[in-house]
Structure formats: C-alpha cells, structure tokens
Design an enzyme around this catalytic site. Structure first.
Site, PDB file in Angstrom:
ATOM      1  N   PRO A 134       0.909  -1.176  -0.059  1.00  0.00           N
ATOM      2  CA  PRO A 134      -0.018  -0.279   0.006  1.00  0.00           C
ATOM      3  C   PRO A 134       1.037   1.261  -0.086  1.00  0.00           C
ATOM      4  O   PRO A 134       1.810   1.323   0.787  1.00  0.00           O
ATOM      5  CB  PRO A 134      -0.779  -0.088   1.349  1.00  0.00           C
ATOM      6  CG  PRO A 134      -0.939  -1.800   1.687  1.00  0.00           C
ATOM      7  CD  PRO A 134       0.410  -2.090   1.010  1.00  0.00           C
ATOM      8  N   GLU A 135       0.337   2.347  -0.825  1.00  0.00           N
ATOM      9  CA  GLU A 135       1.309   3.590  -1.152  1.00  0.00           C
ATOM     10  C   GLU A 135       0.438   4.808  -0.287  1.00  0.00           C
ATOM     11  O   GLU A 135      -0.444   4.295   0.229  1.00  0.00           O
ATOM     12  CB  GLU A 135       1.817   3.625  -2.266  1.00  0.00           C
ATOM     13  CG  GLU A 135       2.562   2.573  -2.964  1.00  0.00           C
ATOM     14  CD  GLU A 135       3.145   2.997  -4.422  1.00  0.00           C
ATOM     15  OE1 GLU A 135       3.161   3.999  -4.929  1.00  0.00           O
ATOM     16  OE2 GLU A 135       3.748   2.046  -5.061  1.00  0.00           O
TER      17      GLU A 135
END
Length: 270
Positions: free
Chosen positions: A2-3
């Site tokens: 997840p960014e």
C-alpha cells in the site's frame, strides 16, 4: 505494498468510526508483526478518546487525548476491517469503541507495524526524522525540488523514491506522475529545468488526488476499510502496461532500476 493513496484512503475510512470515539477495549492477538508491538499498547489506549486521525508518508496516525499517537504501517498486505462479521486468523489487533464499533487490523504477511509514540515527539521518531515534505502539502514545490535535486546525477525516478526528498511516493505513482509530466524517468535529477519541475509537481499532485478519489490501487491484498477495492489501477497510463499503446501513439516500455520495474513511454517522455 500500500502506497500513499491507499494509506490516505484508509485513514479517511477509519475517521467516521474512530474520530471522537472512546476506545473501550484493545485486543492483541499476537505480540508482533514485523517487529514487536508495544507491550503497554492496551493499557495506554484503553479508555482513551481518539482526537485526530491522519497520515505521514505511508504511515497512519491515530492521536488520543492522553498525548499518545498510535502509528501503523500496512506493510505488504495489511488493511483495517471495520465492523467485520467475524474475526479472521490474520486479524492481529482489534480496537473496540464505546459506541460499539470494532476495527480489526488484518495483516496476513505480518510485514506491517504498530508503534505508540508521544504525540509531541512525532517529528523526532526515527522513521519520521529525515522525511521530506508531503507531496500534497505546501512545502512540495518546484523550488524545493530544484534545491534538493541540484547537482544530482542519479535518475529522477530513483530520487523521487527517496523519502528524504519527498515523503510517501512509491513506484506506481512515480511512474504515473513522470509520464503525466512527460519527463523521462532515467534523466538525471540535476538536469531538469524549472519549467519541467513545475510540471512534475502538478503531475504528482494530480496523480495522487486521482488515486485517492479512486480509493487507491488494488494490487494483491489491499482493500479499503469497508472492504471495497480501489480501482485506480484501471486508470494506469503506463504502470504494468509494457507493450501497450501510449496516448501519444508510442508504446509503453519497461526497464529495471534499483530492483524495481519502471514503466514509461520513450516517445513522449524526454
């Protein structure tokens, strides 16, 4: 992994059920993720009221009225589940509010982390101490980039992934932003003029805003707290599209640098 948009989407999803709520119960179902969880996490959070929920880089922040901030990182596969119908094997931390909501931190690969830090000392916490400005904040400007990239011969792609230069950018969104700004990812950072840097700042913000609006990009395990999947991946212009046509009529190419795949269009990115 997840960014920034996925983490931003997560904290926005948690806010309606946590902000202003008292934490009535904390259940630790294992003592560690990537590293040990604070041994006094339950003691310090139970009975506390959540005063703010935010994000720094790729970390989520949950502030309480006791002057503590719980910092969580989603690692490779982590996500929060809001009011799950059942507790699953990989729900490692559970928060229950006095209002009856239940939040479960699910992390099958256990590459995430949970820390508890005095709110007033967040800026000195080791993971935050050297971070650059937030890409959606006012300090991320062409002047900032011009200053920190001056004289750098490394590629602009690798430099944008350096968290000391700008906090929270990851591989997917750097590829997309460089494409939108029409900048070749292998150009040396110090060779990029001010006009292009202005374009790059606008492109970074545009790509991140669009990704947040779309709920992030669902790659492998990520989902929003309510269980919905992010769909920004359907809007990718270059990432993961090697051999596909670019909007300009060129063809998307790929190369590997720093252990990561870079996707770009040799025709329109200079």
């Amino acid at each position: 992994m997840p960014e920034l948009p996925e983490v931003e989407t997560t904290v926005r999803g948690l806010s309606p059920v946590l902000h202003g709520r008292r934490i009535a119960r904390v259940i630790l179902r294992r003592p560690d993720l990537r590293r040990p969880m604070p041994v006094d996490l339950g003691q310090r959070l139970t009975g506390a009221t959540v005063t703010a929920i935010g994000r720094r880089a790729k970390y989520g922040l949950i502030d309480t009225d006791r002057g503590d901030t719980m910092i969580f990182h989603l690692g490779m596969s982590g996500r929060w589940r809001v009011d799950p119908g059942e507790i699953l094997t990989h729900d490692h931390l559970i928060l229950e509010t006095a209002d009856g909501n239940r939040l479960a931190l699910n992390d099958p690969r256990r590459f995430g982390s949970v820390d508890l830090v005095a709110s007033g000392a967040l800026g000195e916490w080791p993971a935050f101490a050297a971070l650059g400005p937030e890409p959606l904040g006012p300090q991320f400007t062409a002047d900032h980039l011009r200053r920190v990239l001056a004289g750098r011969i490394a590629s602009v792609k690798l430099l944008l992934l350096d968290q000391r230069i700008v906090a929270g950018l990851g591989n997917i969104y750097v590829c997309e932003a460089l494409h939108e700004a029409r900048i070749a990812p292998q150009r040396s950072g110090g060779s990029i003029g001010r006009a292009r840097l202005e374009r790059l700042v606008v492109a970074v913000r545009s790509v991140l805003d669009a990704a947040i609006a779309a709920g992030g990009s669902t790659l492998r395990d990520y989902a929003q707290p309510d269980g919905d999947l992010g769909y920004f991946s359907k809007q990718f212009k270059v990432y993961g599209r090697e051999g596909a046509p670019c909007d300009c009529g060129g063809t998307v190419a790929r190369y590997v640098e720093g252990g990561r795949s870079t996707f770009w269009c040799p025709r329109c990115q200079r």
